[in-house]
Structures are given as C-alpha cells and as structure tokens.
Design an enzyme around this catalytic site. Structure first.
Site, PDB file in Angstrom:
ATOM      1  N   TYR A 100      12.116  -1.772  -2.707  1.00 50.01           N
ATOM      2  CA  TYR A 100      11.951  -0.341  -3.097  1.00 50.01           C
ATOM      3  C   TYR A 100      13.486   0.522  -3.595  1.00 50.01           C
ATOM      4  O   TYR A 100      14.304  -0.057  -3.126  1.00 50.01           O
ATOM      5  CB  TYR A 100      11.412   0.673  -1.797  1.00 50.01           C
ATOM      6  CG  TYR A 100       9.793   0.534  -1.434  1.00 50.01           C
ATOM      7  CD1 TYR A 100       8.917   1.293  -1.942  1.00 50.01           C
ATOM      8  CD2 TYR A 100       9.425  -0.831  -0.744  1.00 50.01           C
ATOM      9  CE1 TYR A 100       7.604   1.010  -1.703  1.00 50.01           C
ATOM     10  CE2 TYR A 100       8.235  -0.895  -0.299  1.00 50.01           C
ATOM     11  CZ  TYR A 100       7.069   0.049  -1.031  1.00 50.01           C
ATOM     12  OH  TYR A 100       6.110  -0.061  -0.701  1.00 50.01           O
ATOM     13  N   ARG A 132      10.738   5.644   3.788  1.00 53.37           N
ATOM     14  CA  ARG A 132      11.112   7.172   3.867  1.00 53.37           C
ATOM     15  C   ARG A 132      11.861   7.797   4.943  1.00 53.37           C
ATOM     16  O   ARG A 132      12.629   8.642   4.963  1.00 53.37           O
ATOM     17  CB  ARG A 132       9.884   8.111   3.630  1.00 53.37           C
ATOM     18  CG  ARG A 132       9.391   7.806   1.865  1.00 53.37           C
ATOM     19  CD  ARG A 132       8.383   8.941   1.634  1.00 53.37           C
ATOM     20  NE  ARG A 132       7.165   8.692   2.119  1.00 53.37           N
ATOM     21  CZ  ARG A 132       6.243   9.619   2.572  1.00 53.37           C
ATOM     22  NH1 ARG A 132       6.665  10.861   2.454  1.00 53.37           N
ATOM     23  NH2 ARG A 132       5.275   9.474   3.184  1.00 53.37           N
ATOM     24  N   ASP A 159       2.140   5.180  -0.318  1.00 56.28           N
ATOM     25  CA  ASP A 159       1.181   6.623   0.067  1.00 56.28           C
ATOM     26  C   ASP A 159       1.093   7.483  -0.982  1.00 56.28           C
ATOM     27  O   ASP A 159       1.753   7.213  -2.022  1.00 56.28           O
ATOM     28  CB  ASP A 159       2.336   7.265   1.059  1.00 56.28           C
ATOM     29  CG  ASP A 159       2.284   6.518   2.612  1.00 56.28           C
ATOM     30  OD1 ASP A 159       1.402   5.795   2.756  1.00 56.28           O
ATOM     31  OD2 ASP A 159       3.152   6.637   3.171  1.00 56.28           O
ATOM     32  N   ARG A 191       0.880  -1.180  -0.002  1.00 58.06           N
ATOM     33  CA  ARG A 191      -0.216  -0.116  -0.009  1.00 58.06           C
ATOM     34  C   ARG A 191       0.974   1.273  -0.255  1.00 58.06           C
ATOM     35  O   ARG A 191       1.543   1.412   1.123  1.00 58.06           O
ATOM     36  CB  ARG A 191      -0.866   0.011   1.291  1.00 58.06           C
ATOM     37  CG  ARG A 191      -1.911  -1.010   1.166  1.00 58.06           C
ATOM     38  CD  ARG A 191      -2.792  -1.107   2.516  1.00 58.06           C
ATOM     39  NE  ARG A 191      -3.171   0.169   2.920  1.00 58.06           N
ATOM     40  CZ  ARG A 191      -4.545   0.411   2.970  1.00 58.06           C
ATOM     41  NH1 ARG A 191      -5.380  -0.741   2.716  1.00 58.06           N
ATOM     42  NH2 ARG A 191      -5.226   1.374   3.287  1.00 58.06           N
TER      43      ARG A 191
END
Length: 286
Positions: free
Chosen positions: A121, A209, A52, A50
């Site tokens: 990622y 992040r 952002d 999921r």
C-alpha cells in the site's frame, strides 16, 4: 475453471469493496458488469484485499469460477482470445472509476486472498497546502505541520517483523491480529508530497491507516521516534493514534507465487492459525 481479474479503481465514490445492499461498491459494480457480459447471474468474487470506503487501488486482484463453455463463448465472432475479449467487453459496461486491466486463466488452486505472498500500500501526505496539486486532492491528505521524513522512517522501521498488531487493528471475534510487516518507509517526492509505503503478508481491518496515524505525530515532532513501538508493545488501541482518512490510501500491488505447488503451499500457510507472538523485550544490559 478459475479466472483471475486484475483491476484498479478510484475509491472516492465507492462504499468500499464488499457488496452491500443499497450502496455502491466495487464488488457490486464488477459483479453487475460480469453478469451482463457473461449473461449469467452475478458471480461470486474473492478479492485479495478488501478496501474500505474511499480507499483506492491500482493493483487489486480478484478471482471467480466460470463454466468453460461460457469462457469459450466470450470472443463471439471475433478472433480475440477469451481473456482479451472479457477485458474489452467489461470496458464497455463498467463505470469510468473502475477499470479491469487484465484477465487470466489460472490453476484451480489459485486463491486471490489466501495465495497472496504480500500486499503493498501507499499513503500520500501533503504538509504544505499551497503545494498540493488540485488534481490529486482525491488521493492526498493535507496535514498542518511540516513533516520530518527521516524521523518518520526511523519510527516506521521499528514496527517491522512478525508482530501482534492488536494496537493498530479493529478486532474481530476469532480473528488473529498477528501479521508480518515486511517493510515500512517514508520518502519525499520531487513535488514535495510525503509518500509512505507499507508492505505486509496481510493486513487487519484499518491497520494501514492506523500505522500511518502512529507515524504522523512523530513526523510533526509531537511524539518521540520510540512512541509507535511503545504503542505496539502495549497491545491496545491508543487514543493518540488517529486512523487517517481513507482517501490517502491506495492498494498498489498484490504479489503471488508462481507454480501450482507454490500456490498450494502458500494457501495452506495463509489459512493456518497463527500462534501468539511474544512481546519484544529490551536487551539485557549485561
């Protein structure tokens, strides 16, 4: 029957994956497109990652369940396979910033979220603004100081392993922050862009992040290489860790096991409650 969808999207104009009233989201657009093509109410989707608002994806995966007669009707009068027919027909109704790459019929035990072995990622940084390709401005974050990539990788490596990442996560009631960070490294590409790669079995909300935000000060020389691991061991959010902008982040890949037995075993493992992890202690001087 269960269907796997592999998709990619430019997250710039989406308010994240999850469907939200009055907002444009990836799930909302994909469900709308599926409803049109399948001629059914918008289906429920389960996603493997999921993202952002503003986060991109090249390798996202979701699944949905369909009646078999709906699946068989997809080719219409063409001689296409139903999977290929669904890809083609979705291409005609989805917006340009959302692409379905593949559709596959999978075993009923497949779960896009709980069957995943790992997620990968990337994060893109530019430390010299004049070198930024303006065509990549929507997926690259500019920082003001030169970055030491070797120091960043050394600091990143210190965070890997089975750990409690509470210091880098937004806590949710009843949710564990224990994760296995499989690898974390930084490289400078030929065009001068600094690219981070983060791989874990799963991630908490905003974890990637925050992990990037803990390493950037090291690369800029404002923090020692040991500082990110000290933040991790403290177990609480540190104001020195900036949660980096969303647009530099991209979900590159989700990896799944092969075979029904392996899928089922991974599903059960993922759903199991993770026990607390003891903090790592310095080795004895003896």
């Amino acid at each position: 029957m269960r269907i796997r969808i592999d998709l990619a999207y430019d997250g710039t104009d989406f308010s994240g994956w999850a469907r939200q009233p009055e907002l444009r989201t990836v799930e909302g657009e994909l469900a709308r497109g599926l409803g049109i093509v399948l001629r059914t109410p918008e289906p429920q989707l389960t996603v493997g990652g999921r993202t952002d608002a503003g986060v991109h994806a090249r390798g996202s995966v979701c699944h949905l369940d369909l009646p078999e007669d709906v699946w068989r009707s997809l080719p219409g009068r063409s001689d296409r396979d139903p999977a290929e027919a669904l890809v083609v027909r979705l291409g005609g109704v989805l917006p340009a910033d959302l692409v379905v790459r593949a559709v596959t019929r999978v075993p009923d035990v497949f779960d896009a979220r709980f069957s995943a072995l790992r997620r990968r990622y990337s994060y893109r940084l530019c430390d010299e603004a004049r070198r930024l390709d303006p065509l990549r401005r929507r997926d690259t974050v500019v920082v003001r100081r030169a970055l030491d990539v070797a120091a960043m990788t050394a600091a990143a490596h210190s965070l890997t392993g089975l750990r409690d990442f509470a210091a880098f996560c937004r806590r949710r009631e009843g949710a564990t922050t224990v994760r296995t960070l499989l690898s974390y490294s930084w490289t400078r590409s030929p065009d001068g862009i600094v690219v981070g790669e983060v791989v874990a079995d799963a991630f908490c909300h905003s974890m990637v992040r925050a992990l990037v935000g803990a390493i950037v000060p090291v690369g800029e020389g404002r923090r020692e290489e040991t500082w990110p691991s000290q933040v991790l061991e403290a177990g609480i959010r540190d104001p020195g860790v900036q949660v980096m902008p969303a647009h530099g982040l991209c979900l590159e890949e989700i990896v799944y096991p092969e075979g029904e037995e392996e899928l089922l075993a991974r599903d059960q493992e993922s759903r199991a409650v993770r026990p607390p992890v003891e903090p790592m202690r310095p080795a004895s001087a003896d």
